[in-house]
Each structure stands twice: as C-alpha cells, then as structure tokens.
Design an enzyme around this catalytic site. Structure first.
Site, PDB file in Angstrom:
ATOM      1  N   GLU A   1     -15.689  54.910  22.545  1.00  0.00           N
ATOM      2  CA  GLU A   1     -16.506  55.141  23.728  1.00  0.00           C
ATOM      3  C   GLU A   1     -17.894  55.513  23.200  1.00  0.00           C
ATOM      4  O   GLU A   1     -18.003  56.422  22.377  1.00  0.00           O
ATOM      5  CB  GLU A   1     -15.893  56.320  24.483  1.00  0.00           C
ATOM      6  CG  GLU A   1     -16.287  56.397  25.920  1.00  0.00           C
ATOM      7  CD  GLU A   1     -15.620  57.608  26.577  1.00  0.00           C
ATOM      8  OE1 GLU A   1     -16.204  58.129  27.519  1.00  0.00           O
ATOM      9  OE2 GLU A   1     -14.525  58.028  26.127  1.00  0.00           O
TER      10      GLU A   1
ATOM     11  N   ARG B   1      -3.587  61.696  14.720  1.00  0.00           N
ATOM     12  CA  ARG B   1      -5.023  61.765  14.515  1.00  0.00           C
ATOM     13  C   ARG B   1      -5.311  62.613  13.280  1.00  0.00           C
ATOM     14  O   ARG B   1      -4.478  63.389  12.813  1.00  0.00           O
ATOM     15  CB  ARG B   1      -5.726  62.360  15.729  1.00  0.00           C
ATOM     16  CG  ARG B   1      -5.201  63.737  16.137  1.00  0.00           C
ATOM     17  CD  ARG B   1      -5.914  64.298  17.364  1.00  0.00           C
ATOM     18  NE  ARG B   1      -7.243  64.746  17.048  1.00  0.00           N
ATOM     19  CZ  ARG B   1      -8.350  64.221  17.570  1.00  0.00           C
ATOM     20  NH1 ARG B   1      -8.283  63.221  18.436  1.00  0.00           N
ATOM     21  NH2 ARG B   1      -9.526  64.694  17.246  1.00  0.00           N
TER      22      ARG B   1
ATOM     23  N   LYS C   1     -16.220  64.380  19.526  1.00  0.00           N
ATOM     24  CA  LYS C   1     -17.625  64.044  19.767  1.00  0.00           C
ATOM     25  C   LYS C   1     -18.288  65.063  20.680  1.00  0.00           C
ATOM     26  O   LYS C   1     -19.436  65.435  20.482  1.00  0.00           O
ATOM     27  CB  LYS C   1     -17.720  62.669  20.423  1.00  0.00           C
ATOM     28  CG  LYS C   1     -17.483  61.502  19.508  1.00  0.00           C
ATOM     29  CD  LYS C   1     -17.922  60.214  20.217  1.00  0.00           C
ATOM     30  CE  LYS C   1     -16.887  59.115  20.117  1.00  0.00           C
ATOM     31  NZ  LYS C   1     -16.204  58.854  21.382  1.00  0.00           N
TER      32      LYS C   1
HETATM   33  P1  ATP Z   1     -13.665  62.140  20.717  1.00  0.00           P
HETATM   34  O1  ATP Z   1     -12.845  63.167  21.425  1.00  0.00           O
HETATM   35  O2  ATP Z   1     -14.228  62.610  19.431  1.00  0.00           O
HETATM   36  O3  ATP Z   1     -14.664  61.479  21.606  1.00  0.00           O
HETATM   37  P2  ATP Z   1     -12.041  59.925  21.178  1.00  0.00           P
HETATM   38  O4  ATP Z   1     -10.664  59.604  20.723  1.00  0.00           O
HETATM   39  O5  ATP Z   1     -12.261  60.184  22.612  1.00  0.00           O
HETATM   40  O6  ATP Z   1     -12.606  61.060  20.276  1.00  0.00           O
HETATM   41  P3  ATP Z   1     -13.062  57.308  21.073  1.00  0.00           P
HETATM   42  O7  ATP Z   1     -14.470  56.882  20.991  1.00  0.00           O
HETATM   43  O8  ATP Z   1     -12.320  57.018  22.301  1.00  0.00           O
HETATM   44  O9  ATP Z   1     -13.066  58.826  20.736  1.00  0.00           O
HETATM   45  O10 ATP Z   1     -12.231  56.823  19.803  1.00  0.00           O
HETATM   46  C1  ATP Z   1     -12.226  55.536  19.261  1.00  0.00           C
HETATM   47  C2  ATP Z   1     -11.022  55.396  18.390  1.00  0.00           C
HETATM   48  O11 ATP Z   1     -11.049  56.378  17.354  1.00  0.00           O
HETATM   49  C3  ATP Z   1      -9.749  55.624  19.177  1.00  0.00           C
HETATM   50  O12 ATP Z   1      -8.906  54.516  18.958  1.00  0.00           O
HETATM   51  C4  ATP Z   1      -9.174  56.879  18.621  1.00  0.00           C
HETATM   52  O13 ATP Z   1      -7.793  56.779  18.554  1.00  0.00           O
HETATM   53  C5  ATP Z   1      -9.797  56.995  17.244  1.00  0.00           C
HETATM   54  N1  ATP Z   1      -9.971  58.404  16.863  1.00  0.00           N
HETATM   55  C6  ATP Z   1     -10.721  59.332  17.469  1.00  0.00           C
HETATM   56  N2  ATP Z   1     -10.576  60.527  16.871  1.00  0.00           N
HETATM   57  C7  ATP Z   1      -9.705  60.358  15.850  1.00  0.00           C
HETATM   58  C8  ATP Z   1      -9.138  61.223  14.851  1.00  0.00           C
HETATM   59  N3  ATP Z   1      -9.440  62.512  14.780  1.00  0.00           N
HETATM   60  N4  ATP Z   1      -8.265  60.680  13.969  1.00  0.00           N
HETATM   61  C9  ATP Z   1      -7.964  59.376  14.023  1.00  0.00           C
HETATM   62  N5  ATP Z   1      -8.458  58.520  14.926  1.00  0.00           N
HETATM   63  C10 ATP Z   1      -9.313  58.991  15.839  1.00  0.00           C
HETATM   64 MG    MG Z   2     -13.237  59.991  24.208  1.00  0.00          MG
END
Ligand code: ATP
Ligand code: MG
Length: 625
Positions: free
Chosen positions: A73, A312, A322
């Site tokens: 995202e 994760r 993020k």
């Molecule tokens: P955040 O909470 O930091 O925004 P998110 O999962 O909402 O993390 P996205 O932009 O939706 O962020 O993530 C893109 C991809 O990265 C997703 O497929 C997610 O599974 C992966 N991802 C995010 N954080 C992690 C993590 N800590 N370990 C492994 N994969 C991750």
């Molecule tokens: Mg997110």
C-alpha cells in the site's frame, strides 16, 4: 557460521531450482515444487496483461511457470519487513522460472503519495529485483495498480448479487456489530438478508450513483452468519465513501473492502501463489469462497490463485509498521524516512547496508509459519559478512587527542615526515596500498590513553606506581604501520582534561623494516598524522530503542526511545580517503575503519571537501555487552 560469497548471494540470473540446492528449503518452496511437479498451473493462459477469464483464454500459454506478487500500500516507505517479503516473492519467482508483479494496493481512497510510489519502486530495484521480466523472450512489465481493477470489481459485485451471493445491508453499524455475534455466539441474520437479487441490484446501483449517504449501507457477501470463522459471517465487500481517489478521481463513491479487492487483484493478474503474512490466515476461507464463486460464474480464469501465509518479520529493537515509523518522522524523533537509524530500506541503505546483506539476511531467517523475534545482531552479522571481504581498510581517529613524539627531531630530523603504507585490503594485495605519512605529531583516540591503566590495558599509559606501589614503566605500543613508541606522560589543561599525550619513538622499529620485531609490544593503536589528516564528521549510531521489544508489555514505543542513538564526532581520517587518494571516498562507499567498524560515506551529506561517514556496524557484536 559459513556464508556464501556476496556474488552467490546476489545471483540474479534465472536458475533452476535444483541448482539452488544451497538455499535452505522452506514450506513455500515445497508447495511450489509440488505444484510444478503436478502441473497444477500448467494449462494457464496469459492474456499479456491482467484481465478476466475471457481475456486470458484468448492469450498464449503462460510463459511464466509461477506468478507471485508484492502488493504494498503506497502509504509510507518500505521497511525491513517488506524487504523480507520482496526477497521472498521476487526470489521465488526467479528461482522457479516465474515472474513477480509489483502491484500498488491503492484501493483505499486514502491520501497516497507519488513520493511513496517512487520510493517503493526504488526500493525493489535497489534490492536487486525488477518487475520487468523477460520470459520466453517477451518482455513483460508487471507493474500494476489495484485501482485499475475497480470496474471489474464492480462487475463482480453485480454478478454476486445476481447469483444470490451478496446483498445490500442497511443496518446501522452498531446493529451490524451486535448481530455479527462473537467467538462463542453465532451471528443473527440481518433483516435485509432476504432481499431479492433484483432489489439488491437496484439498491446497489443507488449506492453507486450517490443516492445514499456515506455509511448508510454496505454490500455484504451472503455466506453464513453462524460460521465459526467470524470472517465468513457475511463480510462487507463494498462501502459508501465519498472520497477522491488519486487514480479514478470522483468516479466512484463506493469502494471495495480490502478482503474483497485483494483476491480479485490476484485473480486478474493470474497470480498462482499469493503469499501474505499470518494475520490473513482467517481470511483464507473467504479468499477461496470469493474466487470459487467468480470462477463458477466464468468471470475469472481457473485454477484460481491460492493464498499462503508466513510469519511476518519481527526484529528486536525495531518497529515494523509504516504507520509507527511515520510517527517517528512526523514528530521529528528522527531526521526523516532515510535517517540511518530507521529500519526503512532507505534508512538501511543510508546506514551502509547493501542489497547483498539484506538478501543474505532474508535467506538466513527463512520463512516459517510461527511468529518469533529475530535478533537485530543477525541483520548486523549479515552486513559484516558481506562487507568484510570487499571494504577497503582505512585508519580513522574518532575522538582525537594529539600524541607528540618528543624525540622525533633528534631521531628522525626536525620537520621530517616518514612514509608509511598499508594494504587496501589485507586479503587482496592486488588492490594495492594506501600511503600516508608519520611526523612528530599524530592524532590518536582519546580512549587509547589511560593515566592509571586498568588490568589488561595494553595501549598507552605513562610510567606510574601500580596499586602495590611498584614502579611500572610507560607502555610500549606500535603505531600501526609505523614505529614502536614508549609513552612518557601527558599534558592536562586547568580542568584536568588531557590535551596532549607524549611518547618517545624507538628508532629502527618501523613496520616492514628489519628492526620491526626487535621490540615486542602488546598493543597496536591506530592513528592519523597531524600533517596529512583529513577532518571528517563521523556519525555514531546506536539502536533507536532501548528495549528489544519497543512495545513490550503494551508500552508506548516513544517511552523506549534511546536518547543516545546518535553521537556526532569531529574526527580525522587518513588522507587516502580524500579526493585523489587511493581509496577516495565517494557517497555510498563503504570502508572498514580499522579497530572501529564499518562506515559508509553518507549518501546525502558527504562531499569531497567535507567528508561525512556513518557507522554502519561495529566489528564485533557488542550490543548489550
Ligand atoms: P505496515 O503495517 O507497515 O503498513 P503492511 O503489511 O500494511 O505493513 P503493506 O504495504 O500492505 O504493508 O505490505 C506489503 C507486503 O509486505 C504485504 O504482502 C505484507 O505481507 C508484507 N509485509 C509487511 N510487513 C511485513 C513484515 N514485518 N514481515 C514480512 N512481510 C511484511
Ligand atoms: Mg497496511
């Protein structure tokens, strides 16, 4: 622990899985290998771009054996957790003759920033991957944005309504919550659940046409209000939201929910293995339910994608969210997204991390099905391992105090400067040598002198009486690549602070000369000549948080910020790092400052006349010791 050479860790060429035997197997590899062996996806066709069943049916057999995707995202900069996901998805695609799409998940009409979009593309490429794939000679640019699928998502929603699989619910949010039940209690059917498809369709179109207020109604999948999985109790799939969207403008006032949008995005892109983090495990039944329904209706190609979950990354002393990282930036707790203390990919890069180190880290931690914490030292170890074999060596004095060789004029001659040299890399003589000069005055590190040395201190100390009143001679140490000296004392200012250390040079003891070993020393110290030292700013970083789990026990992570995470030193470095020197430092170049650790010339602030170095990682794992 053995480590693959950097060149192996970065092998970018497509390699067959069997040649990748050195890669630890993991459950995702096993799943993919089984699917390949059984030909699960062998009959798939690819329409050349994302699309519905008919679009793909008209295409060629898919040249990509598997399709994966990385779907961020664009609401912030990517962090080390995303790096794990990038290495995993792009790495699996590379290893199994497949492709990996980069898809911006922008179905939420929240403010998205092109700054974030650009930084994400940059991060993926910097890590060594690309969404442009060359499969069977045809170049595919698999860069997509989910909002391009809004039309299809709407069409799919109308199909679900028609087929009796979705209905417009006009209960209040509170009623809906209460009627959903909970873990111990089945839900209760909404009074709107029995509307006919025709009624639902008409009402859904009114939603779309802006005739209902925000929040007045939602479209829900009609599944099972008594399901033990709460996600299957008629989840909402469309909501009304008058919000401008960066891509579609004001075309829509209804937006799909993430749980509805995501499986459809995967299906349109012919993703075979949709890999996500564990918190989506309970969503998998809905993922399959939805794609099964759309496949039945002939809307999407079959076999449809399957979702697989992995744990994760949780890294000690680090936040991987993020939103929380944005808070650190917005509240000026750090100096921007690329602050070298940030676990963002731009932060790691500015800190001196290399793509090789991050890829090695991703490989080493592997993928599992259960959540755990990875120790930060694992990441640091990967950086050390990848830099050790290549980083040029240099001497630097981080906290300088002057050392005066009081007999220099008699022994060497007044004003004389003596040439010294050192290998650029101790294991790569072919890289050549660095040259610098020693004279009467050199800079040494303040911590290399002790007036009353503790036991086991082998660096500089003056003649003194020890605890049992024995006379101890001044220490003899070698100035690395130079001469042996014997410490005679120090000069202090009015406050008692040492402003000058003094020593005698022992003649004929220079490194590399026949007399070098005539005097045995226990200590060797690094130094830089006063005559040719280059002033530099050196930024010493420590972990951003004092606690391994910054939010452990539910505390606000801000209370655990480490106030001493940045120390700026006015240092001196050897002249070979300056313009025209044998190891001239350019932005982003990494070095080992002997005895201190690995440093990188800061990508942003380093300039030829004004060197700035960041501590990337110390020589040894010293955290907590
Ligand atoms: P955040 O909470 O930091 O925004 P998110 O999962 O909402 O993390 P996205 O932009 O939706 O962020 O993530 C893109 C991809 O990265 C997703 O497929 C997610 O599974 C992966 N991802 C995010 N954080 C992690 C993590 N800590 N370990 C492994 N994969 C991750
Ligand atoms: Mg997110």
């Amino acid at each position: 622990m053995t480590s693959p050479a950097p060149s192996q860790a970065t092998a970018a060429a497509p390699v067959a899985a069997d040649k990748e035997a050195h890669k630890p197997s993991n459950f995702l590899r096993q799943i993919i290998e089984k699917d390949l062996a059984e030909g699960t996806y062998a009959a798939r066709r690819w329409g050349g771009s994302p699309g519905d069943a008919a679009h793909h049916a008209s295409g060629q057999p898919d040249p990509a054996k598997v399709r994966l995707r990385f779907p961020p995202e664009p609401n912030g900069y990517l962090h080390v957790g995303h790096a794990k996901s990038i290495c995993l998805n792009f790495g699996l695609a590379r290893d199994y003759g497949g492709v990996c799409h980069l898809r911006f998940d922008d179905t939420n009409p929240e403010k998205e920033d092109t700054e974030y979009v650009d930084s994400i593309k940059d991060a993926v490429q910097w890590l060594g991957f690309d969404w442009k794939n060359n499969t069977s000679g045809a170049v595919e640019t698999n860069l997509y944005q989910a909002s391009d699928y809004f039309d299809f998502m709407y069409r799919a929603a109308e199909y679900l309504i028609d087929a009796g699989h979705a209905y417009v619910d006009e209960q209040s949010a509170d009623e809906m919550r209460i009627n959903r039940g909970d873990f111990g209690k089945p839900g209760t059917d909404s009074p709107f659940r029995s509307r006919t498809p025709a009624e639902n369709l008409a009402r859904f179109r009114e939603m779309r046409d802006g005739q209902l207020l925000d929040g007045a109604a939602v479209l829900r999948a009609k599944i099972d209000m008594a399901s033990p999985n709460i996600n299957m109790r008629d989840p909402a799939i469309y909501r009304i939201r008058r919000a401008h969207h960066h891509n579609t403008g004001d075309k829509w006032c209804i937006y799909p929910m993430y749980t509805y949008a995501h499986p459809i995005e995967d299906a349109l892109e012919q993703i075979t293995h949709s890999i996500c983090t564990l918190e989506f495990e309970d969503q998998r039944p809905f993922y399959d339910w939805l794609l099964d329904r759309l496949a039945e209706g002939g809307l999407i190609a079959t076999p449809h994608p399957r979702q697989y979950e992995f744990a994760r990354l949780n890294l000690t002393y680090v936040l991987t969210s993020k939103r929380k990282l944005a808070q650190l930036v917005n509240e000026n707790r750090v100096n921007g997204w690329d602050d070298p203390r940030m676990p963002t990919i731009v932060g790691l890069r500015r800190r001196g991390y290399t793509p090789e180190a991050i890829q090695l880290f991703a490989e080493r931690i592997g993928v599992t099905k259960s959540d755990s914490w990875i120790d930060y030292s694992t990441l640091e170890g990967c950086l050390r391992e990848t830099l050790d074999g290549s980083a040029p060596r240099a001497m630097a004095v981080l906290d300088p105090v002057k050392l005066v060789l009081t007999n220099w004029d008699e022994v060497m001659g007044a004003g004389m400067l003596d040439d010294c040299s050192a290998p650029i890399h101790p294991h790569h003589p072919e890289l050549g040598k660095r040259e610098f000069k020693i004279g009467k005055e050199v800079w040494i590190d303040r911590s290399d002198y002790e007036e009353t040395p503790p036991k086991g201190f082998f660096r500089l100390f003056p003649p003194h009486l020890n605890a049992s009143k024995q006379a101890i001679a001044g220490s003899k140490v070698r100035l690395k690549y130079g001469h042996v000296i014997e410490c005679t004392g120090a000069v202090k200012d009015a406050e008692g602070r040492i402003i000058e250390v003094q020593a005698k040079l022992l003649p004929d003891t220079k490194s590399g000369t026949p007399g070098a070993d005539s005097v045995k020393v226990k200590g060797v110290i690094t130094w830089v000549g006063v005559n040719d030292a280059v002033p530099a700013e050196v930024r010493l970083y420590e972990r951003l948080f004092r606690e391994a789990q910054p939010e452990g026990g539910g505390v606000d992570f801000l209370t655990n910020l480490n106030a001493d995470s940045l120390k700026v030193m006015t240092a001196y470095v050897e002249p070979s790092l300056a313009s025209g020197g044998a190891i001239e430092a350019k932005a982003d170049d990494k070095f080992q400052f002997e005895r201190h650790g690995y440093f990188v010339a800061d990508r942003v602030d380093h300039a030829a006349g004004r060197p700035v170095f960041n501590l990337a990682v110390g020589l040894k794992d010293s955290w907590g010791k």
